[in-house]
Enzyme design. Structure first.
Site, PDB file in Angstrom:
ATOM      1  N   THR A   5      -7.013   3.360  -2.068  1.00 50.51           N
ATOM      2  CA  THR A   5      -6.914   1.955  -1.649  1.00 50.51           C
ATOM      3  C   THR A   5      -8.023   1.065  -2.210  1.00 50.51           C
ATOM      4  OG1 THR A   5      -5.787   2.571   0.396  1.00 50.51           O
ATOM      5  CG2 THR A   5      -6.854   0.413   0.353  1.00 50.51           C
TER       6      THR A   5
ATOM      7  N   ASP B 281       0.836  -1.200   0.000  1.00 49.56           N
ATOM      8  CA  ASP B 281       0.000   0.000   0.000  1.00 49.56           C
ATOM      9  C   ASP B 281       0.875   1.257   0.000  1.00 49.56           C
ATOM     10  OD1 ASP B 281      -2.071   1.879   0.467  1.00 49.56           O
ATOM     11  OD2 ASP B 281      -3.210   0.394   1.598  1.00 49.56           O
TER      12      ASP B 281
ATOM     13  N   ASN C 282     -12.854   4.862  -1.744  1.00 43.52           N
ATOM     14  CA  ASN C 282     -13.048   4.193  -0.448  1.00 43.52           C
ATOM     15  C   ASN C 282     -14.463   4.470   0.073  1.00 43.52           C
ATOM     16  OD1 ASN C 282     -10.361   3.381  -0.579  1.00 43.52           O
ATOM     17  ND2 ASN C 282      -9.636   5.102   0.659  1.00 43.52           N
TER      18      ASN C 282
ATOM     19  N   ASP D 293       1.261   2.560   3.963  1.00 43.80           N
ATOM     20  CA  ASP D 293       0.329   3.647   3.682  1.00 43.80           C
ATOM     21  C   ASP D 293       0.121   4.514   4.921  1.00 43.80           C
ATOM     22  OD1 ASP D 293      -1.759   4.836   1.803  1.00 43.80           O
ATOM     23  OD2 ASP D 293      -3.018   4.338   3.523  1.00 43.80           O
TER      24      ASP D 293
ATOM     25  N   ASP E 216      -9.730  -3.717   6.214  1.00 46.61           N
ATOM     26  CA  ASP E 216     -10.790  -4.606   5.732  1.00 46.61           C
ATOM     27  C   ASP E 216     -11.018  -4.454   4.234  1.00 46.61           C
ATOM     28  OD1 ASP E 216     -11.930  -2.062   5.980  1.00 46.61           O
ATOM     29  OD2 ASP E 216     -13.835  -2.786   6.782  1.00 46.61           O
ATOM     30  N   ARG E 217     -11.017  -3.220   3.729  1.00 43.51           N
ATOM     31  CA  ARG E 217     -11.290  -3.029   2.297  1.00 43.51           C
ATOM     32  C   ARG E 217     -10.215  -3.663   1.420  1.00 43.51           C
ATOM     33  NH1 ARG E 217     -10.361   1.999   4.511  1.00 43.51           N
ATOM     34  NH2 ARG E 217      -8.519   3.171   3.832  1.00 43.51           N
TER      35      ARG E 217
END
Length: 554
Positions: A82, A41, A103, A308, A165-166
């Protein structure tokens, strides 16, 4: 038939059977036991080169020397964030198709913000937090691991892991056996949702009950002497945020001491130990799920989110970012060794990429005499509504402004007997007059395919026909909407779109190319290696030059 002839006939049958068994085994060996997808990320491409002298021979350099590198790999849409990043990597298409336009995005039906993996029909598993109700329900395209599951009659497993989670959910897709993410705060556990399971497997519960997570709540200090971190700026400066409870954003960081003011285990996410923990959990999944040991190719999808969090907190040129990548290189080397031991070197296929890059901090650029600005989004929204009121006598024509998009109230426009395309164009013209806005396009222009510039095409690739707004704008280079500390991302410029793409292992040639590639090309390439049909919505192209003979001679 006499006895001798019977023996000869039986022996011949055995030879034929062995022959066909060998042919079958050879055909099976043309597929890897496991596909490992690693998404780092916020990894800009130049992190591969900037810190290369300090990388070991067994981490990033191993992938570069023994695998294949696409040195000009890009994201081909806006926004570079993301959710869209992980969805695009794993579906092989853009937000215009897979529907994850950011997001969060404005939902016209509910007149409220919508989170990309929110699913009210789910329940948290392993957590009492009501926010842990995530699923891929809103992902509108299948992933490469979905295709593998379907075409192996569900024999190939998919396990997806990330701190976020995403990232875990959108990587794994709709058919994943499990997606796991990390719930920090007071819990410090890996969790999931009822979309995948009713209870956590025994190996996950054992991991959560072990002292490993707590062991990472220690002091974060430089891996090497700080004075050797010459690829980054001074440790103490004015454009890093740091952590609550510590006056300066400087090494060292005593995580135990800082925990209570920084949401306890949540603090781990913003340190390199979050990536270490993710690799630890992925290694446990290898064993616990017996990945690579079944009758079909399995998928292990890993997103490393800490880079990230660290980038947002400290900025692209910080010593903290440099240390994070040096530690990541070390963790990567260890994980590759674990794959060799558990799966077997040469029997797994691995790709490593990123969901987006990041921009330099504007204050840092000012110090280098480079123009950079902060865009005041709140003021912009007021100005747009004022301009709309002046022209149309009402602000009701604007339904929402978010994510660099303007949503129009189509019912109001129709009631006022106005033409939607004309209204779009008039508001677009005002938007283009605002300082620091580079370009803008309307939904009508996108639908009519009347786009000329590259930036405009990136905006079009990010527009979903149902979920997106009606007017889309992009800021000038090095103009960001963010706090004055740390770094951000989201634009269509190279610093956000140019990301690493490395392939390694089974079916992969050694080498590198400067030929331009796109992140959406990963899916059809992996599909070709697996000899399966890619998801029907895939818009990328197979990267033939990476595939080793005899696979590319079929």
């Amino acid at each position: 038939m006499n006895f001798k002839k019977h023996i000869i006939f039986t022996f011949s049958l055995c030879i034929v059977a062995v022959f066909f068994l060998n042919v079958s085994a050879q055909r099976e060996s043309k597929k890897p036991k496991l596909v490992v997808g690693i998404t780092v990320d916020q990894m800009r491409y130049d992190y591969l080169t900037r810190f290369s002298e300090k990388y070991s021979e067994n981490g990033f350099k191993r992938l570069l020397s023994e695998g294949f590198s696409f040195e000009n790999n890009y994201l081909n849409y806006i926004p570079t964030n993301t959710g869209p990043g992980h969805a695009s990597i794993h579906t092989g298409t853009t937000p215009s198709v897979h529907g994850i336009i950011n997001n969060f995005w404005y939902d016209r039906a509910s007149d409220a913000a919508n989170y990309c993996v929110y699913d009210a029909s789910c329940q948290p598993v392993g957590s009492g937090n009501k926010l842990d109700i995530s699923s891929p329900y809103q992902l509108l395209a299948n992933t490469i691991s979905d295709a593998n599951r379907i075409q192996t009659n569900l024999k190939g497993k998919t396990i997806s892991i990330a701190l976020k989670d995403r990232a875990a959910v959108l990587s794994g897709g709709k058919k994943a056996n499990a997606a796991y993410w990390f719930r920090g705060q007071e819990l410090g556990h890996w969790i999931s949702s009822s979309y995948y399971m009713e209870v956590l497997p025994a190996w996950v519960r054992a991991f959560n009950e072990s002292p490993l997570v707590s062991s990472y709540m220690r002091t974060w200090e430089p891996l090497y002497p700080l004075e050797t971190y010459t690829e980054s700026d001074a440790d103490e400066n004015t454009y890093e945020r740091g952590f609550r409870g510590k006056e300066t954003a400087t090494f060292p960081y005593d995580l135990k001491e800082l925990a209570s003011e920084n949401n306890n285990f949540e603090l781990l996410k913003a340190t390199p130990f979050g990536n270490s923990l993710t690799f630890d959990f992925a290694a446990a999944a290898l064993i616990g799920e017996k990945l690579g040991k079944g009758p079909a190719t399995d998928f292990l999808l890993i997103s490393l989110s800490s880079t990230d969090y660290i980038g947002h907190n400290f900025g692209v040129s910080s010593k903290e970012v440099e240390d994070a990548y040096l530690r990541l290189d070390k963790d990567l080397a260890e994980f590759l060794n674990r794959l060799d031991q558990h799966i077997g070197k040469g029997t797994y296929t691995l790709f490593l990429t990123s969901d987006h890059g990041a921009s330099e901090n504007a204050h840092f650029l000012h110090e280098q005499d480079i123009k950079a600005e902060y865009f005041k989004e709140a003021s912009f929204k007021i100005e747009v509504k004022d301009a709309v009121f002046e022209r149309y006598g009402s602000t009701e024509i604007i339904e929402n402004i978010s994510n660099d998009q303007i949503y129009l109230n189509k019912e109001w426009i129709a009631a006022a007997n106005l033409d939607v395309a004309t209204v779009e164009q008039q508001i677009k013209e005002y938007v283009l007059s605002v300082p620091f806005i580079k370009t803008a396009v309307t939904r009508t222009e996108i639908n009519s395919n009347h786009l000329t510039g590259e930036l405009e095409q990136l905006l079009a690739n990010g527009m979903h026909p149902i979920r997106s707004g009606d007017i889309f704008y992009a800021l000038e280079p090095r103009v960001v909407v963010y706090s004055e500390q740390g770094s951000d991302h989201g634009s269509g410029y190279d610093y956000d779109t140019h990301t690493p793409l490395l392939f390694y292992g089974f079916g992969i040639r050694q080498g590198a190319t400067k030929t331009k590639s796109f992140t959406i090309d990963i899916v059809p390439t992996i599909a070709e290696i697996l000899q399966i049909v890619p998801p029907e919505t895939t818009t990328g192209s197979s990267l033939k030059e990476v595939i080793a003979s005899p696979l590319n001679n079929r």
